[in-house]
Motif scaffolding. Structure first.
Motif, PDB file in Angstrom:
ATOM      1  N   LEU A 190       0.813  -1.219   0.000  1.00  0.00           N
ATOM      2  CA  LEU A 190       0.000   0.000   0.000  1.00  0.00           C
ATOM      3  C   LEU A 190       0.848   1.271   0.000  1.00  0.00           C
ATOM      4  O   LEU A 190       0.561   2.192  -0.785  1.00  0.00           O
ATOM      5  CB  LEU A 190      -0.964  -0.014   1.192  1.00  0.00           C
ATOM      6  CG  LEU A 190      -1.940   1.156   1.286  1.00  0.00           C
ATOM      7  CD1 LEU A 190      -2.782   1.285   0.025  1.00  0.00           C
ATOM      8  CD2 LEU A 190      -2.856   0.992   2.519  1.00  0.00           C
ATOM      9  N   GLY A 194       0.520   3.593  -3.111  1.00  0.00           N
ATOM     10  CA  GLY A 194      -0.050   4.894  -2.758  1.00  0.00           C
ATOM     11  C   GLY A 194       0.844   6.041  -3.165  1.00  0.00           C
ATOM     12  O   GLY A 194       0.372   7.067  -3.676  1.00  0.00           O
ATOM     13  N   ALA A 198      -0.068   8.927  -5.814  1.00  0.00           N
ATOM     14  CA  ALA A 198      -0.023  10.332  -5.397  1.00  0.00           C
ATOM     15  C   ALA A 198       0.864  11.144  -6.333  1.00  0.00           C
ATOM     16  O   ALA A 198       0.559  12.297  -6.662  1.00  0.00           O
ATOM     17  CB  ALA A 198       0.478  10.429  -3.956  1.00  0.00           C
ATOM     18  N   GLU A 235      -3.639   8.349   3.740  1.00  0.00           N
ATOM     19  CA  GLU A 235      -3.442   8.970   2.435  1.00  0.00           C
ATOM     20  C   GLU A 235      -3.238   7.903   1.362  1.00  0.00           C
ATOM     21  O   GLU A 235      -3.781   7.998   0.258  1.00  0.00           O
ATOM     22  CB  GLU A 235      -2.238   9.916   2.495  1.00  0.00           C
ATOM     23  CG  GLU A 235      -2.425  11.080   3.472  1.00  0.00           C
ATOM     24  CD  GLU A 235      -1.151  11.887   3.653  1.00  0.00           C
ATOM     25  OE1 GLU A 235      -0.159  11.592   2.957  1.00  0.00           O
ATOM     26  OE2 GLU A 235      -1.146  12.806   4.491  1.00  0.00           O
ATOM     27  N   HIS A 236      -2.454   6.878   1.691  1.00  0.00           N
ATOM     28  CA  HIS A 236      -2.245   5.790   0.735  1.00  0.00           C
ATOM     29  C   HIS A 236      -3.557   5.060   0.448  1.00  0.00           C
ATOM     30  O   HIS A 236      -3.862   4.723  -0.709  1.00  0.00           O
ATOM     31  CB  HIS A 236      -1.217   4.804   1.274  1.00  0.00           C
ATOM     32  CG  HIS A 236       0.134   5.399   1.541  1.00  0.00           C
ATOM     33  ND1 HIS A 236       0.707   6.340   0.714  1.00  0.00           N
ATOM     34  CD2 HIS A 236       1.026   5.176   2.550  1.00  0.00           C
ATOM     35  CE1 HIS A 236       1.900   6.676   1.197  1.00  0.00           C
ATOM     36  NE2 HIS A 236       2.111   5.989   2.290  1.00  0.00           N
ATOM     37  N   ASN A 237      -4.327   4.812   1.504  1.00  0.00           N
ATOM     38  CA  ASN A 237      -5.610   4.129   1.342  1.00  0.00           C
ATOM     39  C   ASN A 237      -6.561   4.945   0.470  1.00  0.00           C
ATOM     40  O   ASN A 237      -7.275   4.395  -0.374  1.00  0.00           O
ATOM     41  CB  ASN A 237      -6.236   3.885   2.720  1.00  0.00           C
ATOM     42  CG  ASN A 237      -7.436   2.974   2.668  1.00  0.00           C
ATOM     43  OD1 ASN A 237      -7.393   1.897   2.072  1.00  0.00           O
ATOM     44  ND2 ASN A 237      -8.526   3.395   3.282  1.00  0.00           N
ATOM     45  N   GLN A 239      -5.798   6.846  -1.933  1.00  0.00           N
ATOM     46  CA  GLN A 239      -5.387   6.754  -3.334  1.00  0.00           C
ATOM     47  C   GLN A 239      -6.003   5.535  -4.018  1.00  0.00           C
ATOM     48  O   GLN A 239      -6.310   5.575  -5.218  1.00  0.00           O
ATOM     49  CB  GLN A 239      -3.864   6.704  -3.439  1.00  0.00           C
ATOM     50  CG  GLN A 239      -3.165   8.014  -3.106  1.00  0.00           C
ATOM     51  CD  GLN A 239      -3.532   9.135  -4.060  1.00  0.00           C
ATOM     52  OE1 GLN A 239      -3.847   8.902  -5.230  1.00  0.00           O
ATOM     53  NE2 GLN A 239      -3.501  10.365  -3.565  1.00  0.00           N
ATOM     54  N   ILE A 240      -6.204   4.449  -3.291  1.00  0.00           N
ATOM     55  CA  ILE A 240      -6.842   3.260  -3.877  1.00  0.00           C
ATOM     56  C   ILE A 240      -8.296   3.564  -4.208  1.00  0.00           C
ATOM     57  O   ILE A 240      -8.803   3.182  -5.276  1.00  0.00           O
ATOM     58  CB  ILE A 240      -6.738   2.062  -2.921  1.00  0.00           C
ATOM     59  CG1 ILE A 240      -5.276   1.759  -2.577  1.00  0.00           C
ATOM     60  CG2 ILE A 240      -7.419   0.842  -3.517  1.00  0.00           C
ATOM     61  CD1 ILE A 240      -4.421   1.394  -3.766  1.00  0.00           C
TER      62      ILE A 240
END
Length: 483
Positions: A190, A194, A198, A235-237, A239-240
């Motif tokens: 992730l 991510g 981004a 933030e990474h989550n 992006q999914i």
């Protein structure tokens, strides 16, 4: 003698529920439909229970819309499998439950509990992607190149089984310790994916606003206000979810039918004003840098950074739902995302997501959009706009009430604050500003025009729970003229 510790104040949010006319329970007929649907009927033929999906949500969540499994592809790049709760299998196209979900529009969140879009027997039970339970889902399979570019999209109904329910603080701690893979192998990639997504977002002009979220949380038998920065894992989550929403928008635009989440791109004049604000606040704006490049690197914990991001938030106005059929709409982009985008990843909590998902399923299968869905699309923008207003009003009123209650016994005290913005006023309008306290985490009006982006001393002159009003004044020694 030890000084007795003051307990956190109690706050009654019931008045807000009554003021906003929020429903207290589901009509009996709608509840019966939901309870009867708990069995869910036959599961989808496609069996993906061998895929080790996991969920990642705020602590204590029960309405789990999404589960993911991230892997590397043998030929290079990545595969994102994203399972979304299949709400349509539980809610008939008409009848009392259908009508009640249209009346509610979305789940409304208050500090003392939510007002769910669907009965809890579904939203926190049979339809939720809870761990170790076989559930019907709509599974997106999104293949990415090594640079994060989307190369292939597949979509199908399937039965799935989540292996674990993870929360953001736990995942953040594991990421910080370099142990994310040990916590859950399905999300070990992730951060890598991510960050790629981004970077691509910045390249297409997306605007990132890393503002902390002001929240009311239980504390010591009462309530407290906190400013909660978004964790990197969140933030990474996100992006999914954005990746999936852009894939959905692409499917619908190619087919000429669907429901988008749109927002005007920032106007050049607004960007020019933000650039001027950056200069005044001492925020470096490199030549040729896009808005997102600058906002993404600003530290919101610093007064000048917080003031700049407060200005930047003005660029992200005018979000709405746009339904279309027969041809793509004239305005199809989302200024914050930097691309066409659709809501499809939270059907337990947003009515629109269920219908947009059904459009995508039909298009991918080469079938006509179901008549009930086609008829719903043009009605959804108005319904969602209305419920968005209610959700925003509920969130703002809860914060305002908590601020007033927490400060009501401190009128007359002075506080150090960061100045987020200020209006010098006119001959007919007194100067005013907006200031932020550190503890308690209050953001409130200020009579006077304090210097933007600085820390100053102000005096609290009003904290009224009945009107939910808080007012400071600057300078602290000046008499107050109401703005």
């Amino acid at each position: 003698m030890p000084v007795p510790r003051l307990k956190a104040p109690r706050i009654d949010f019931g008045a807000l529920r009554r003021e906003l006319e929020l429903p207290t329970r589901f009509p009996p007929a709608a509840q019966r439909v939901a309870d009867d649907a708990v069995s869910g009927g036959p599961l989808p033929d496609v069996d993906l229970t061998d895929v080790p999906f996991v969920t990642l949500d705020p602590p204590g969540s029960r309405d789990l819309d999404q589960a993911m499994c991230l892997t590397r592809r043998s030929g290079g790049g990545y595969r994102v499998r994203y399972a979304i709760a299949d709400v349509a299998r539980f809610v008939p196209d008409d009848g009392p439950l259908h009508a009640e979900t249209w009346r509610r529009g979305q789940t409304i969140y208050l500090p003392d509990g939510n007002i769910p879009l669907h009965p809890r027997s579904l939203s926190e039970g049979a339809a939720s992607l809870l761990p170790d339970a076989v559930r019907p889902a709509v599974v997106w399979t999104l293949d990415l190149a090594a640079d994060g570019a989307l190369t292939d999209t597949r979509l199908q109904r399937a039965r799935v089984r989540s292996r674990a329910q993870l929360d953001y603080p736990t995942a953040h701690a594991a990421l910080t310790a370099g142990q994310l893979a040990e916590l859950a192998e399905p999300i070990a990639l992730l951060p890598e994916i991510g960050a790629l997504l981004a970077g691509r977002a910045a390249g297409r002009g997306a605007v990132a606003l890393p503002l902390p979220e002001q929240d009311v949380e239980p504390h010591d038998g009462g309530w407290r206000l906190v400013l909660r920065p978004q964790l990197p894992i969140e933030e990474h989550n996100a992006q999914i979810s954005l990746l999936t929403g852009m894939a959905a928008a692409d499917i619908m635009l190619r087919a000429g039918v669907g429901l988008l989440r749109t927002m005007p791109a920032p106007q050049p004049s607004a960007v020019a004003r933000l650039r001027a604000a950056a200069h005044a606040l001492g925020i470096w704006w490199p030549p040729g840098a896009a808005v997102g490049d600058v906002t993404g690197g600003v530290d919101a914990a610093q007064p000048r950074g917080a003031a700049f991001l407060d200005h930047a938030a003005e660029l992200l106005r005018g979000a709405r739902y746009t339904a279309f059929a027969g041809a793509a709409p004239a305005e199809s982009g989302h200024g914050g995302v930097g691309a066409p985008y659709a809501h499809v990843t939270a059907p337990l909590r947003r009515l629109a997501d269920r219908y947009a998902t059904e459009v995508c399923l039909a298009v991918v299968a080469g079938q006509a959009v179901p008549a009930s869905v086609a008829q719903a699309l043009p009605r959804l923008p108005e319904v969602m706009a209305g419920t968005d207003r209610i959700a925003s009003a509920a969130a703002r009123a809860a914060i305002d009430l908590a601020e007033a209650v927490l400060l009501r016994d401190r009128v007359g005290e002075e506080f150090d604050v960061a100045v987020l913005d200020a209006d010098p006023g006119t001959a007919k309008r007194a100067p005013r500003g907006t200031v932020a306290l550190d503890d308690p985490a209050v953001i409130a009006r200020c009579a006077g025009a304090p210097p933007v982006g600085e820390r100053v001393r102000v005096r609290l002159v009003t904290a009224d729970p009945a009107s939910r009003q808080v007012l400071f004044r600057y300078p602290a020694t000046e008499p107050v003229r109401e703005p």
